[in-house]
Design an enzyme around this catalytic site. Structure first.
Site, short mmCIF file in Angstrom:
data_model
loop_
_atom_site.label_atom_id
_atom_site.label_comp_id
_atom_site.label_asym_id
_atom_site.label_seq_id
_atom_site.Cartn_x
_atom_site.Cartn_y
_atom_site.Cartn_z
N ASN A 12 -81.33 42.32 21.48
CA ASN A 12 -80.98 43.27 20.36
C ASN A 12 -79.86 43.92 20.47
OD1 ASN A 12 -81.07 45.59 18.46
ND2 ASN A 12 -82.50 46.85 19.62
N TRP A 13 -78.76 43.48 19.83
CA TRP A 13 -77.48 43.92 19.94
C TRP A 13 -77.08 45.09 19.56
CZ3 TRP A 13 -73.38 39.63 18.18
CH2 TRP A 13 -73.52 38.37 19.05
N LYS A 14 -78.17 45.96 18.86
CA LYS A 14 -77.89 47.32 18.07
C LYS A 14 -76.71 47.29 17.53
CE LYS A 14 -80.78 48.91 21.76
NZ LYS A 14 -80.94 50.02 22.62
N HIS A 92 -87.94 50.41 15.70
CA HIS A 92 -87.36 50.55 17.26
C HIS A 92 -87.15 52.07 17.17
CE1 HIS A 92 -84.31 51.04 20.39
NE2 HIS A 92 -84.57 49.53 20.71
N GLU A 94 -85.05 53.84 18.19
CA GLU A 94 -83.70 54.52 17.69
C GLU A 94 -83.75 54.69 16.31
OE1 GLU A 94 -81.11 51.65 19.52
OE2 GLU A 94 -81.70 52.66 21.50
N GLU A 164 -91.51 49.52 24.74
CA GLU A 164 -90.40 49.98 25.07
C GLU A 164 -90.50 51.53 25.15
OE1 GLU A 164 -86.99 47.46 23.67
OE2 GLU A 164 -87.24 48.81 22.07
N GLY A 170 -81.76 51.72 27.85
CA GLY A 170 -80.34 52.06 28.11
C GLY A 170 -80.38 53.20 29.29
N SER A 209 -84.22 48.35 29.66
CA SER A 209 -83.37 48.28 30.86
C SER A 209 -83.78 47.21 31.71
CB SER A 209 -83.46 49.31 31.97
OG SER A 209 -83.00 50.54 31.16
N GLY A 230 -81.78 44.83 25.35
CA GLY A 230 -80.54 45.51 24.64
C GLY A 230 -79.31 45.40 25.42
N GLY A 231 -78.59 46.32 26.30
CA GLY A 231 -77.42 46.12 26.94
C GLY A 231 -77.29 44.69 27.30
P1 PGA Z 1 -81.83 48.45 26.91
O1 PGA Z 1 -82.43 48.37 25.31
O2 PGA Z 1 -82.09 46.92 27.29
O3 PGA Z 1 -80.29 48.41 26.70
O4 PGA Z 1 -82.46 49.35 27.62
C1 PGA Z 1 -83.54 47.87 24.99
C2 PGA Z 1 -83.88 48.05 23.71
O5 PGA Z 1 -83.59 49.10 22.94
O6 PGA Z 1 -84.53 47.26 22.92
#
Ligand code: PGA
Length: 247
Positions: A12-14, A92, A94, A164, A170, A209, A230-231
């Site tokens: 997930n590049w966000k 998600h 967010e 999640e 993050g 993470s 994510g990251g």
């Molecule tokens: P993260 O994000 O790996 O940066 O913790 C995961 C996500 O929000 O899908």
């Protein structure tokens, strides 16, 4: 992991990335043969059509629950399909937080995605305050149960769920493999109250993470079928290492 569930890793590049990252991922991932697993990249929607994906698939990060019409800024499932998307992340944390997405709206989006033939990656997970209050199962149980207001157990069978914990996203703070396994098992239990085959067959990813150095321990848990990243999904080497930990 049960033999019949194919491992999956989705990035997930966000709101990150650019044309050159699209190119480096296309080259790096097409160079690999990911047998016996699904690898998905979910960039911002504007980049979807720039991928030339051969050994992986692409997905979107969100979609409208509506078909079309006067909804400025929204994107429909049909548009995503035209751009080559096969998956869509829905709900998600967010989106739930920044855009006030409720359990009901998430359920409506899931219904629209399934109806369109795309596959939803449905995110659930508790905030730190919920876990500290010891109410994570109550909270996640409600998030999962709410889906059934808009879709049937049969319709959900091709979907993917991602657990999640918000406190792990993050933050560099991963749920322990045992904590994650406990919630994954619980999600299957909630689903089993609707349909035993659904509970057994649906893929449940862990997100929060996940890095190359902790992926293996998480993915080797019996109810964890892969990860939503994510990251670490913004770096080809890290992402490929995480994919390899899922096979
Ligand atoms: P993260 O994000 O790996 O940066 O913790 C995961 C996500 O929000 O899908």
């Amino acid at each position: 992991m049960t033999e019949k569930r194919t491992p999956m890793v989705a990035g997930n590049w966000k709101m990150n990335g650019d044309r050159s990252l699209v190119e480096s991922f296309t080259n790096a991932l097409n160079d690999k043969a990911f047998d016996r697993m699904d690898v998905i990249v979910c960039p911002p929607s504007v980049y979807l059509s720039m991928f030339n994906a051969e050994h992986f698939q692409i997905g979107a990060q969100d979609v409208s629950h509506l078909d079309n019409g006067a909804h400025t800024g929204d994107i429909s499932t049909e548009m995503l399909k035209e751009l080559g998307a096969r998956y869509v992340i829905v709900g998600h944390s967010e989106r739930r937080e920044d855009h006030n997405e409720t359990n009901l709206l998430v359920a409506k989006k899931v219904a629209r995605v399934i109806e369109s033939g795309l596959i939803p990656i449905i995110c659930v997970g508790e905030a730190l305050s919920v876990r500290e209050a010891g109410e994570e199962k109550l909270f996640i149980g409600e998030q999962v149960a709410a889906l059934f207001s808009e879709v049937t157990a049969d319709q959900l069978k091709q979907s993917v769920i991602a657990y999640e914990p918000v406190w792990a996203i993050g933050t560099g703070k991963t749920a322990s493999p045992e904590q994650a396994q406990d919630i994954h098992r619980f999600i299957r239990h909630v689903l089993s109250e609707h349909d035993a085959d659904l509970a057994d067959g649906i893929r449940i990813l862990y997100g929060g993470s996940v890095k190359a150095n902790n992926a293996q321990a998480l993915f080797s848990q019996p109810d964890i079928d892969g990860g939503l990243i994510g990251g670490a999904s913004l770096n080809t080497k890290d992402f490929i290492a995480i994919c390899q930990a899922a096979i």
